[in-house]
Enzyme design. Sequence first.
Site, mmCIF file in Angstrom:
data_model
loop_
_atom_site.group_PDB
_atom_site.id
_atom_site.type_symbol
_atom_site.label_atom_id
_atom_site.label_comp_id
_atom_site.label_asym_id
_atom_site.label_seq_id
_atom_site.Cartn_x
_atom_site.Cartn_y
_atom_site.Cartn_z
ATOM 1 N N ASN A 117 36.877 62.531 -12.830
ATOM 2 C CA ASN A 117 36.498 63.770 -12.141
ATOM 3 C C ASN A 117 37.672 64.654 -11.721
ATOM 4 O O ASN A 117 37.531 65.869 -11.623
ATOM 5 C CB ASN A 117 35.571 63.488 -10.962
ATOM 6 C CG ASN A 117 36.200 62.604 -9.926
ATOM 7 O OD1 ASN A 117 36.808 61.584 -10.257
ATOM 8 N ND2 ASN A 117 36.100 62.970 -8.674
ATOM 9 N N GLU A 127 40.048 53.017 -4.246
ATOM 10 C CA GLU A 127 39.485 54.304 -3.818
ATOM 11 C C GLU A 127 38.136 54.429 -4.518
ATOM 12 O O GLU A 127 38.079 54.773 -5.700
ATOM 13 C CB GLU A 127 40.422 55.452 -4.223
ATOM 14 C CG GLU A 127 41.790 55.407 -3.568
ATOM 15 C CD GLU A 127 41.761 55.816 -2.105
ATOM 16 O OE1 GLU A 127 40.791 56.477 -1.687
ATOM 17 O OE2 GLU A 127 42.702 55.461 -1.387
ATOM 18 N N CYS A 165 34.109 62.433 -5.101
ATOM 19 C CA CYS A 165 33.871 61.356 -4.126
ATOM 20 C C CYS A 165 33.589 61.910 -2.733
ATOM 21 O O CYS A 165 33.003 61.228 -1.905
ATOM 22 C CB CYS A 165 35.061 60.401 -4.096
ATOM 23 S SG CYS A 165 36.615 61.223 -3.738
HETATM 24 P P1 NAP Z 1 34.464 54.156 -13.409
HETATM 25 O O1 NAP Z 1 33.418 54.185 -14.440
HETATM 26 O O2 NAP Z 1 34.498 53.045 -12.432
HETATM 27 O O3 NAP Z 1 35.859 54.253 -14.223
HETATM 28 C C1 NAP Z 1 37.082 54.341 -13.553
HETATM 29 C C2 NAP Z 1 38.179 53.772 -14.404
HETATM 30 O O4 NAP Z 1 37.999 52.360 -14.503
HETATM 31 C C3 NAP Z 1 38.209 54.301 -15.835
HETATM 32 O O5 NAP Z 1 39.545 54.522 -16.221
HETATM 33 C C4 NAP Z 1 37.601 53.157 -16.626
HETATM 34 O O6 NAP Z 1 38.012 53.109 -17.966
HETATM 35 C C5 NAP Z 1 38.161 51.984 -15.862
HETATM 36 N N1 NAP Z 1 37.501 50.708 -16.139
HETATM 37 C C6 NAP Z 1 36.252 50.479 -16.604
HETATM 38 N N2 NAP Z 1 36.040 49.150 -16.732
HETATM 39 C C7 NAP Z 1 37.168 48.535 -16.347
HETATM 40 C C8 NAP Z 1 37.581 47.173 -16.251
HETATM 41 N N3 NAP Z 1 36.779 46.156 -16.587
HETATM 42 N N4 NAP Z 1 38.810 46.893 -15.809
HETATM 43 C C9 NAP Z 1 39.647 47.889 -15.474
HETATM 44 N N5 NAP Z 1 39.326 49.198 -15.541
HETATM 45 C C10 NAP Z 1 38.096 49.523 -15.969
HETATM 46 O O7 NAP Z 1 34.433 55.463 -12.513
HETATM 47 P P2 NAP Z 1 34.267 56.992 -12.956
HETATM 48 O O8 NAP Z 1 32.897 57.205 -13.450
HETATM 49 O O9 NAP Z 1 35.406 57.416 -13.781
HETATM 50 O O10 NAP Z 1 34.489 57.717 -11.565
HETATM 51 C C11 NAP Z 1 33.481 57.930 -10.660
HETATM 52 C C12 NAP Z 1 33.648 57.069 -9.439
HETATM 53 O O11 NAP Z 1 34.973 57.212 -8.909
HETATM 54 C C13 NAP Z 1 32.717 57.528 -8.345
HETATM 55 O O12 NAP Z 1 32.171 56.424 -7.694
HETATM 56 C C14 NAP Z 1 33.651 58.298 -7.414
HETATM 57 O O13 NAP Z 1 33.204 58.409 -6.093
HETATM 58 C C15 NAP Z 1 34.894 57.479 -7.519
HETATM 59 N N6 NAP Z 1 36.030 58.261 -7.062
HETATM 60 C C16 NAP Z 1 36.620 57.900 -5.893
HETATM 61 C C17 NAP Z 1 37.673 58.659 -5.403
HETATM 62 C C18 NAP Z 1 38.373 58.285 -4.123
HETATM 63 O O14 NAP Z 1 39.485 58.760 -3.928
HETATM 64 N N7 NAP Z 1 37.777 57.480 -3.271
HETATM 65 C C19 NAP Z 1 38.117 59.777 -6.115
HETATM 66 C C20 NAP Z 1 37.475 60.105 -7.310
HETATM 67 C C21 NAP Z 1 36.426 59.342 -7.782
HETATM 68 P P3 NAP Z 1 37.066 53.660 -19.160
HETATM 69 O O15 NAP Z 1 36.945 55.123 -18.942
HETATM 70 O O16 NAP Z 1 37.828 53.308 -20.373
HETATM 71 O O17 NAP Z 1 35.758 52.936 -19.054
#
Ligand code: NAP
Length: 480
Positions: free
Chosen positions: A149, A245, A279
């Site tokens: 995002n 995060e 987020c």
């Molecule tokens: P996601 O699906 O959890 O993916 C995040 C990252 O994790 C991607 O680079 C993904 O790679 C990787 N990943 C997936 N499976 C993994 C594994 N088994 N081991 C290690 N890494 C793995 O999250 P998203 O859809 O990108 O982001 C949305 C989420 O992020 C929401 O819940 C949002 O609230 C949260 N977020 C939090 C913050 C904060 O600062 N608190 C900021 C922004 C977003 P691939 O793309 O290759 O699958």
Amino acid sequence: MVMTIVENEVQIPGQIVVLDPQDGSTVGTVPAASKADAERAVDFASRAFESYRTLPANVRSSALAEVAKLLHEEREEFSRLIAREGIKTIREARREVARCVNTLKLSAEEVSRLTGETIPFDQAEGSENRVGYYRRIPLGVVVAITPFNDPLNLVAHKIGPAIAAGNAVILKPHSETPLSAQRLVNLFARTGLPAGLLQMLTGRGSEIGDTLVSDPRVRMISFTGGKDVGKHIQAIAGVKKLAMELGSSCPVIVFPDADEALALDASISGAFWAAGQNCLHVQRLLLHETIFDDFARQFCQRATALRVGNKLDDATDMGPMINEQAAKKLEALVVDALDSGASLLCGGRRQGNVFFPTVLANVDPTCAIAEEEVFGPVTILERFNSVEEAIAKANSVDHGLQAGIFTRDLNIAFRVADALDCGGVMINDSSDFRIDAMPFGGTKGSGIGREGVAHAAREMSDVKTYCFNLQQSVGCETDL
Ligand code: NAP
């Protein structure tokens, strides 16, 4: 020279094709790394760290400052790339690039703030001859895993502090938005940062994630993403530092004495920025009973008036969701809420991977949408009658990233801010307010640790204590 893993260097079998979520056109391709590539990246990072663990602070600081300058010079190209590969409109993307320049500048400055202290060892009886101090040392290899995002600035929030603290970093960006991260990493190759201190490994998390996360040579995982992946990482990481995060379902509370125009402006922006894929998205808007109807009417008018369309058009307010699967998942959550008796005040419509700004009320608190993060352009309106009820409703979920409060009453502001169980409370701003220097992170299911450049740099370093036992009998053999 910085090594970016590219096909001819690391023999990567597959490719990841990056598609524009707006029209499915190809924006670019990156290599899809294998487990063996991930192991090689850790090998290389470990060796680079050993070679450069004493790299002077001024070299690290200069590299970060230089990249901030280069990024500023190329800001329009970066903005267009963010807007094409991801979900942001061009205006949102420009804002992200400007923030990223600042994050890198802050990181460059932080290098000189990572200091230690002297320790008065003689406070303990029997330790009178001791003098010493502690200083900050790098952890070693840090793996940074980022979401889609904010594909540039959230990368900078990890690699900036990690380099500032003297670590070797392996960046694994989201597979759907790796191109702006790749371009940023390539800017480091134009600085004096030695090869191997920053590598980017593009590849599916499901393929290479476990190899990176569980390797004992990796001393920290800095992860931003969803709760499910976060839990999995925590389960397999072993003994190492973790920064998590994760998501939220942020509340904004509007009291009857609030500046209504201010509350409306901020809540609309916080609810629909990046099509709610944020987020800090305003997922729950808690309105005092006496202002509910009027505020709800104006909020829906403003939401419906948002221009949804071409991301590259300056006039567009809101773009698509990252893919159709995410849009369908959101649609199912809304349908489930409506089937359970919720009222649809506006929106509720999906067209491909575009989900139109949606406002719900009377949502059954046991519905999934009331408990889970929606991560899309849907906001739930709730009523409250008392300060206690507002606090209880705001705290009722297993998330705690940030919250917003609108009131002119200082006593209410202090009381509610203290009682909210979350990492940050914005008074007279929506939950979505953030600057890159402030501590940032969540309580409960929203994560572990704090980012914000200075805080992240401390989390990405260790403290090492030095104590000199000065023997009075040992002197210098000099002629003094
Ligand atoms: P996601 O699906 O959890 O993916 C995040 C990252 O994790 C991607 O680079 C993904 O790679 C990787 N990943 C997936 N499976 C993994 C594994 N088994 N081991 C290690 N890494 C793995 O999250 P998203 O859809 O990108 O982001 C949305 C989420 O992020 C929401 O819940 C949002 O609230 C949260 N977020 C939090 C913050 C904060 O600062 N608190 C900021 C922004 C977003 P691939 O793309 O290759 O699958």
